[in-house]
Design a protein around this motif. Structure first.
Motif: not given
Length: 384
Positions: A337-345
């Motif tokens: 999820k941390s990687v996903m949120y980075y991509l979203i940001n």
């Protein structure tokens, strides 16, 4: 005077008798040893203990096995050392094309290691969804076993589905390399390699320049690869490996194959393999906060998704087996999820992304050491 002569005569006679006795003893000793050896050999034959041919799997265990050097230092497209395979089954990362192959285990210098054994002559290829992953710049490395018995050979078939006339073959023999299957270009080692034993072959191809190293010696250096004057070869699509194998104790064996591609675009790797294993996305121990040193690696994913707007991905988190299964699963989910949120940001739409955490359920190295744990701690990007 006469007394002195008699004493001298007696002394010489005694020395002569003693020397003759010693010589006889030596002769009898030599004859006795030879006789005992002959008797032992006869007894061994009678008892069925006569030594078998050296080229059995037992003999393989005693051979010097040199480790593979760090030849491939770019992106690894494919790698298999056959260690995490079930004995007697077909290697899981390969596709059978002809012949019979199976996973096996040997002992080299007291250490068990996996090999793929060619029960008969045959051909296989790495399993990719799309056989178009080599391109115009790549490296291939492998280790091949030679018994020194008869006509043994392995072939690295550099295939070209775009133009079958621009395929190329490198044949590996016990003492050298034959490019394109022509005996007139047989490049032999400068010294005689011991049999039986392993041979390390390292192939480098870069926009038509072909180099091949054999046990560390560069035997092939072709600046412009071609089959004829009008057919220069500048790229390949995929690799196929074949072996000429004898039955019984002389089966062909491979214990390591790696394919690397310097600067291979992530998208091309994702399409070819279906997933990208990221070992350079790092976290602190028991933490799901991404280390700043990992940002360049994730930014490459951002660029790939920006350049290919129709691609959606699933982000998988994996941990090692240290700690409880429950905590590792939760940790892996949070890291994904941390990687996903980075991509979203960074502007990637949320509907193109999904996450899952497997914890320690899917290790890629079963060993119980720090090197294996590091391999198992990873993030994988899977094409949806």
């Amino acid at each position: 005077m006469k007394t002195i002569k008699r004493i001298t005569l007696w002394a010489m006679t005694f020395i002569l008798l003693f020397a003759t006795h010693s010589y006889s003893q030596n002769i009898r000793g030599i004859i006795k040893k030879k006789t005992e050896k002959a008797i032992d050999k006869t007894i061994d034959k009678i008892d069925g203990k006569e030594k078998k041919d050296k080229d059995t799997e037992e003999a393989v265990a005693t051979q010097e096995h040199k480790p593979v050097s760090n030849f491939i230092n770019g992106n690894i497209v494919f790698s298999d050392d056959f260690n995490n395979e079930k004995h007697g089954e077909f290697p899981s990362k390969w596709t059978q094309m002809s012949g019979t192959m199976q996973n096996s285990q040997i002992v080299a210098q007291g250490k068990k290691e996996g090999v793929v054994q060619f029960v008969t002559s045959g051909r296989m290829k790495p399993s990719f969804k799309n056989d178009d992953y080599l391109g115009n710049s790549f490296k291939i490395e492998g280790q091949f076993y030679f018994h020194g018995k008869g006509n043994e050979a392995y072939t690295l078939n550099l295939m070209n589905t775009k133009d079958v006339y621009r395929a190329y073959q490198i044949t590996i023999r016990g003492d050298g390399i034959v490019p394109a299957g022509t005996s007139s270009q047989y490049a032999r080692m400068p010294y005689k390699s011991p049999f039986p034993g392993w041979r390390t072959v390292q192939l480098s191809f870069n926009k038509g320049v072909l180099k091949v190293l054999y046990n560390g010696y560069q035997l092939i250096n072709i600046p412009v690869l071609k089959k004829s004057e009008d057919k220069h070869i500048t790229e390949f699509t995929h690799l196929e490996v074949s072996a000429l194998s004898r039955s019984g104790n002389y089966g062909a064996m491979i214990n390591h194959i790696t394919i690397g591609h310097k600067g291979l675009p992530l998208y091309k790797k994702l399409v070819a393999e279906g997933r990208i294993v990221m070992h350079d996305i790092l976290f602190d121990t028991d933490s799901y906060f991404i280390k700043p040193s990992s940002y360049p690696a994730i930014d490459r994913i951002v660029t790939m998704l920006q350049d290919n707007p129709k691609v959606s991905i699933k982000i998988e988190g994996h941990t090692d087996a240290n700690g409880s299964k429950a905590s590792n699963k939760t940790l892996s989910e949070n890291r994904a999820k941390s990687v996903m949120y980075y991509l979203i940001n960074k502007g990637i739409a949320k509907n193109r992304l999904s996450t899952v955490g497997f914890g320690e359920e899917k290790p890629i190295d079963m060993a119980d050491n720090e090197e294996a744990w590091a391999k198992n701690r990873r993030v994988e990007i899977v094409k949806m």
